[in-house]
Structure formats: structure tokens, C-alpha cells
Scaffold this motif. Structure first.
Motif, PDB file in Angstrom:
ATOM      1  N   CYS A  50       0.832  -1.208   0.000  1.00 54.48           N
ATOM      2  CA  CYS A  50       0.000   0.000   0.000  1.00 54.48           C
ATOM      3  C   CYS A  50       0.861   1.250   0.000  1.00 54.48           C
ATOM      4  O   CYS A  50       1.959   1.253   0.560  1.00 54.48           O
ATOM      5  N   ARG A  51       0.330   2.280  -0.612  1.00 56.33           N
ATOM      6  CA  ARG A  51       1.016   3.581  -0.646  1.00 56.33           C
ATOM      7  C   ARG A  51      -0.039   4.674  -0.415  1.00 56.33           C
ATOM      8  O   ARG A  51      -1.076   4.686  -1.073  1.00 56.33           O
ATOM      9  N   ALA A  52       0.279   5.600   0.494  1.00 54.72           N
ATOM     10  CA  ALA A  52      -0.635   6.706   0.786  1.00 54.72           C
ATOM     11  C   ALA A  52      -0.580   7.742  -0.321  1.00 54.72           C
ATOM     12  O   ALA A  52       0.447   7.921  -0.971  1.00 54.72           O
ATOM     13  N   PHE A  53      -1.682   8.421  -0.523  1.00 58.01           N
ATOM     14  CA  PHE A  53      -1.724   9.553  -1.433  1.00 58.01           C
ATOM     15  C   PHE A  53      -1.152  10.758  -0.696  1.00 58.01           C
ATOM     16  O   PHE A  53      -1.535  11.018   0.449  1.00 58.01           O
ATOM     17  N   GLU A  54      -0.267  11.498  -1.330  1.00 55.68           N
ATOM     18  CA  GLU A  54       0.330  12.666  -0.681  1.00 55.68           C
ATOM     19  C   GLU A  54      -0.713  13.692  -0.273  1.00 55.68           C
ATOM     20  O   GLU A  54      -0.655  14.257   0.808  1.00 55.68           O
ATOM     21  N   GLU A  55      -1.681  13.931  -1.143  1.00 54.79           N
ATOM     22  CA  GLU A  55      -2.680  14.957  -0.868  1.00 54.79           C
ATOM     23  C   GLU A  55      -3.732  14.519   0.147  1.00 54.79           C
ATOM     24  O   GLU A  55      -4.466  15.343   0.676  1.00 54.79           O
ATOM     25  N   GLU A  56      -3.844  13.228   0.394  1.00 53.69           N
ATOM     26  CA  GLU A  56      -4.824  12.714   1.357  1.00 53.69           C
ATOM     27  C   GLU A  56      -4.196  11.545   2.117  1.00 53.69           C
ATOM     28  O   GLU A  56      -4.316  10.391   1.707  1.00 53.69           O
ATOM     29  N   THR A  58      -4.896   9.788   4.596  1.00 61.65           N
ATOM     30  CA  THR A  58      -5.713   8.705   5.150  1.00 61.65           C
ATOM     31  C   THR A  58      -6.241   7.778   4.061  1.00 61.65           C
ATOM     32  O   THR A  58      -6.953   6.827   4.355  1.00 61.65           O
ATOM     33  N   GLU A  59      -5.900   8.057   2.809  1.00 63.34           N
ATOM     34  CA  GLU A  59      -6.314   7.207   1.689  1.00 63.34           C
ATOM     35  C   GLU A  59      -5.097   6.506   1.099  1.00 63.34           C
ATOM     36  O   GLU A  59      -4.035   7.105   0.953  1.00 63.34           O
ATOM     37  N   TYR A  60      -5.283   5.224   0.764  1.00 61.75           N
ATOM     38  CA  TYR A  60      -4.190   4.395   0.271  1.00 61.75           C
ATOM     39  C   TYR A  60      -4.591   3.662  -0.994  1.00 61.75           C
ATOM     40  O   TYR A  60      -5.733   3.217  -1.134  1.00 61.75           O
ATOM     41  N   ARG A  61      -3.632   3.531  -1.896  1.00 57.19           N
ATOM     42  CA  ARG A  61      -3.772   2.667  -3.068  1.00 57.19           C
ATOM     43  C   ARG A  61      -3.043   1.381  -2.708  1.00 57.19           C
ATOM     44  O   ARG A  61      -1.860   1.409  -2.372  1.00 57.19           O
ATOM     45  N   CYS A  62      -3.745   0.271  -2.762  1.00 57.48           N
ATOM     46  CA  CYS A  62      -3.148  -1.011  -2.385  1.00 57.48           C
ATOM     47  C   CYS A  62      -3.241  -2.000  -3.538  1.00 57.48           C
ATOM     48  O   CYS A  62      -4.277  -2.119  -4.200  1.00 57.48           O
ATOM     49  N   ARG A  63      -2.159  -2.699  -3.743  1.00 62.40           N
ATOM     50  CA  ARG A  63      -2.113  -3.798  -4.720  1.00 62.40           C
ATOM     51  C   ARG A  63      -1.931  -5.086  -3.928  1.00 62.40           C
ATOM     52  O   ARG A  63      -1.184  -5.129  -2.955  1.00 62.40           O
ATOM     53  N   PHE A  64      -2.632  -6.127  -4.376  1.00 65.39           N
ATOM     54  CA  PHE A  64      -2.500  -7.419  -3.704  1.00 65.39           C
ATOM     55  C   PHE A  64      -2.942  -8.521  -4.649  1.00 65.39           C
ATOM     56  O   PHE A  64      -3.517  -8.267  -5.709  1.00 65.39           O
TER      57      PHE A  64
END
Length: 93
Positions: A50-56, A58-64
Motif C-alpha cells: 500500500c502507498r498513501a496519497f500525498e494529498e490525502e 488517510t487514503e491508500y492505493r493497495c495492490r494485492f
């Protein structure tokens, strides 16, 4: 100053790196977007990154990868957000 840093780290340990496999599975199971025969369990999720969005933050883009109904590992991309004390699904590929 040091005490404050420790307290912040203790109150939100999963927010720094995104959800754990168990937390992601719970968010996926609770999401109305996930319907039908699709099932995500902790034991069927692997290679979670997972990687957090810089601008937000508390939101993450996760690959699995998750085990699918055909007996294969399938790659997924999700966007999740930390809402108070639980993770919620915003989108699923």
C-alpha cells in the motif's frame, strides 16, 4: 516532544503503512461494491503493498493478490481510506 511522537505512533499504528491483510479483508467484506461470488478472506490475500496519497494521507492505493474462484491468484488494485478506527473500500479494480 518525544512523548508526543510515541503517543501518536501507538494510537494509529496501521495508518503509517496502510491496512493489514486482515483489515483489508474486513473492508472488502463490508463493502457494497463487492458482491456475488467474490470472496476475500485473510488467508486468500497475499503480496499486499500500500502507498498513501500525498494529498490525502488517510487514503491508500493497495495492490494485492487474492485466490479466485477458478483456483488462481488474481491481482487487484483497491483504494481504501481510514475512517475513524476502520478501513473502508473506496474503489476496487
Amino acid at each position: 516532544m518525544l512523548l508526543l511522537t510515541i503517543a501518536v505512533g501507538v494510537t494509529a499504528p496501521s495508518a503509517a503503512s496502510g491496512p493489514s491483510g486482515a483489515e483489508l479483508a474486513a473492508a472488502l467484506q463490508a463493502a457494497p461494491q463487492v458482491a456475488g461470488p467474490v470472496s476475500f478472506r485473510t488467508d486468500t490475500i497475499r503480496s499486499l503493498r500500500c502507498r498513501a496519497f500525498e494529498e490525502e494521507p488517510t487514503e491508500y492505493r493497495c495492490r494485492f493478490k487474492a485466490w479466485d474462484a477458478q483456483g488462481r491468484w488474481k491481482r487487484h488494485l483497491v483504494i481504501v481510506a481510514l475512517d475513524k478506527d476502520k478501513w473502508v473500500l473506496l474503489s476496487l479494480d
